[in-house]
Design a protein around this motif. Structure first.
Motif, PDB file in Angstrom:
ATOM      1  N   ASP A  27       0.821  -1.210   0.000  1.00 24.53           N
ATOM      2  CA  ASP A  27       0.000   0.000   0.000  1.00 24.53           C
ATOM      3  C   ASP A  27       0.855   1.261   0.000  1.00 24.53           C
ATOM      4  O   ASP A  27       0.470   2.287  -0.561  1.00 24.53           O
ATOM      5  CB  ASP A  27      -0.930   0.019   1.217  1.00 24.53           C
ATOM      6  CG  ASP A  27      -2.098  -0.952   1.063  1.00 24.53           C
ATOM      7  OD1 ASP A  27      -2.436  -1.267  -0.094  1.00 24.53           O
ATOM      8  OD2 ASP A  27      -2.642  -1.404   2.086  1.00 24.53           O
ATOM      9  N   THR A  28       2.006   1.197   0.633  1.00 24.33           N
ATOM     10  CA  THR A  28       2.897   2.356   0.693  1.00 24.33           C
ATOM     11  C   THR A  28       3.996   2.205  -0.341  1.00 24.33           C
ATOM     12  O   THR A  28       4.734   1.221  -0.338  1.00 24.33           O
ATOM     13  CB  THR A  28       3.521   2.487   2.091  1.00 24.33           C
ATOM     14  OG1 THR A  28       2.469   2.574   3.063  1.00 24.33           O
ATOM     15  CG2 THR A  28       4.385   3.733   2.177  1.00 24.33           C
ATOM     16  N   ALA A  29       4.115   3.180  -1.230  1.00 21.42           N
ATOM     17  CA  ALA A  29       5.129   3.123  -2.285  1.00 21.42           C
ATOM     18  C   ALA A  29       6.471   3.610  -1.756  1.00 21.42           C
ATOM     19  O   ALA A  29       6.543   4.516  -0.924  1.00 21.42           O
ATOM     20  CB  ALA A  29       4.708   3.984  -3.467  1.00 21.42           C
ATOM     21  N   THR A  30       7.543   2.986  -2.217  1.00 17.14           N
ATOM     22  CA  THR A  30       8.898   3.422  -1.910  1.00 17.14           C
ATOM     23  C   THR A  30       9.479   4.060  -3.159  1.00 17.14           C
ATOM     24  O   THR A  30       9.489   3.444  -4.230  1.00 17.14           O
ATOM     25  CB  THR A  30       9.770   2.226  -1.483  1.00 17.14           C
ATOM     26  OG1 THR A  30       9.183   1.613  -0.334  1.00 17.14           O
ATOM     27  CG2 THR A  30      11.179   2.685  -1.155  1.00 17.14           C
ATOM     28  N   LEU A  31       9.951   5.288  -3.042  1.00 17.19           N
ATOM     29  CA  LEU A  31      10.453   6.009  -4.205  1.00 17.19           C
ATOM     30  C   LEU A  31      11.784   5.410  -4.677  1.00 17.19           C
ATOM     31  O   LEU A  31      12.765   5.381  -3.939  1.00 17.19           O
ATOM     32  CB  LEU A  31      10.643   7.491  -3.871  1.00 17.19           C
ATOM     33  CG  LEU A  31      11.021   8.393  -5.053  1.00 17.19           C
ATOM     34  CD1 LEU A  31       9.911   8.400  -6.101  1.00 17.19           C
ATOM     35  CD2 LEU A  31      11.300   9.818  -4.557  1.00 17.19           C
ATOM     36  N   SER A  32      11.791   4.931  -5.899  1.00 14.72           N
ATOM     37  CA  SER A  32      12.988   4.343  -6.490  1.00 14.72           C
ATOM     38  C   SER A  32      13.640   5.362  -7.422  1.00 14.72           C
ATOM     39  O   SER A  32      13.101   6.450  -7.665  1.00 14.72           O
ATOM     40  CB  SER A  32      12.627   3.088  -7.286  1.00 14.72           C
ATOM     41  OG  SER A  32      11.818   3.440  -8.403  1.00 14.72           O
TER      42      SER A  32
END
Length: 222
Positions: free
Chosen positions: A131-136
């Motif tokens: 649900d929580t995106a990690t910025l790549s």
């Protein structure tokens, strides 16, 4: 005699740009937005788990069917670049003929960059994503490309207000100067709702369509 011929040659007017040809080449700027948005809406409605209130259209490039949205980005970029070249012919050296098309072209290139660097998964899409995106790195590049492209598009609207006014469309010129405010307001509201971002981006593309049609169908007042 030589002087007379030279004077006549220098006074001969340059052949005007063919308006039908200019309109044809400007068609890319007319079609880019509607086609990109229509393809995005169709995919969003068909893709399992996609929710316009939670997910950005860019995320459609993820997952097994993501290639469709990637092609959508590439096609939209190509149409915008072609439309920028056509817009330059439409303006034919008049006000905004240099910077307006250049800025639209920058927006087109940003769509290619968005295709090369996909957005990050998040908010449960594609299926199985957290649900929580990690910025790549590629996600950051995607966001930077989108911001640069839409800032260029907003700047183009301001620049192209002048040729609109010169053609007698003063109301359109005012609207073209105000359109960036609405687009950027949508981006600012994305923190509260993804729909705000989608609306702002869509408004920018559709305004480019309307603006290009207006300029391509109205001769300049020389």
């Amino acid at each position: 005699m030589t002087h007379t011929l030279g004077a006549s040659r220098s006074l001969a007017p340059a052949p005007p740009t063919s308006r039908p040809a200019a309109r044809w080449t400007a068609a890319g700027g007319v079609l880019a937005g509607p086609l990109f948005l229509a393809a995005g809406l169709a995919q969003g409605a068909a893709r399992e788990g996609f929710d316009f209130t939670r997910h950005a259209i860019s995320q459609l490039a993820l997952g097994g069917a993501g290639w469709i949205q990637t092609v959508n980005f590439l096609l939209a970029g190509a149409l915008l670049v072609a439309g920028a070249a056509g817009l330059r012919r439409v303006l034919d050296g008049g006000a905004g003929a240099a910077w307006g098309p250049l800025l639209v072209g920058v927006c087109g290139v940003s769509f290619w960059a968005a295709a090369a660097f996909p957005a990050d998964a998040g908010a449960g899409f594609p299926a199985g994503s957290p649900d929580t995106a990690t910025l790549s790195g590629h996600g950051a590049a995607h966001m930077a490309a989108g911001m640069a492209g839409y800032l260029a598009l907003c700047a183009a609207f301001v620049v192209l207000a002048r040729p609109l006014a010169d053609r007698g469309h003063r109301g359109w010129a005012v609207a073209s100067r105000l359109a960036p405010v609405a687009v950027l307001a949508g981006f600012a509201g994305s923190a509260a709702s993804v729909l705000a971002f989608t609306a702002g981006a869509g408004l920018g593309l559709l305004w480019l369509t309307a603006l290009t049609v207006r300029l391509a169908t109205t001769p300049a007042n020389h």
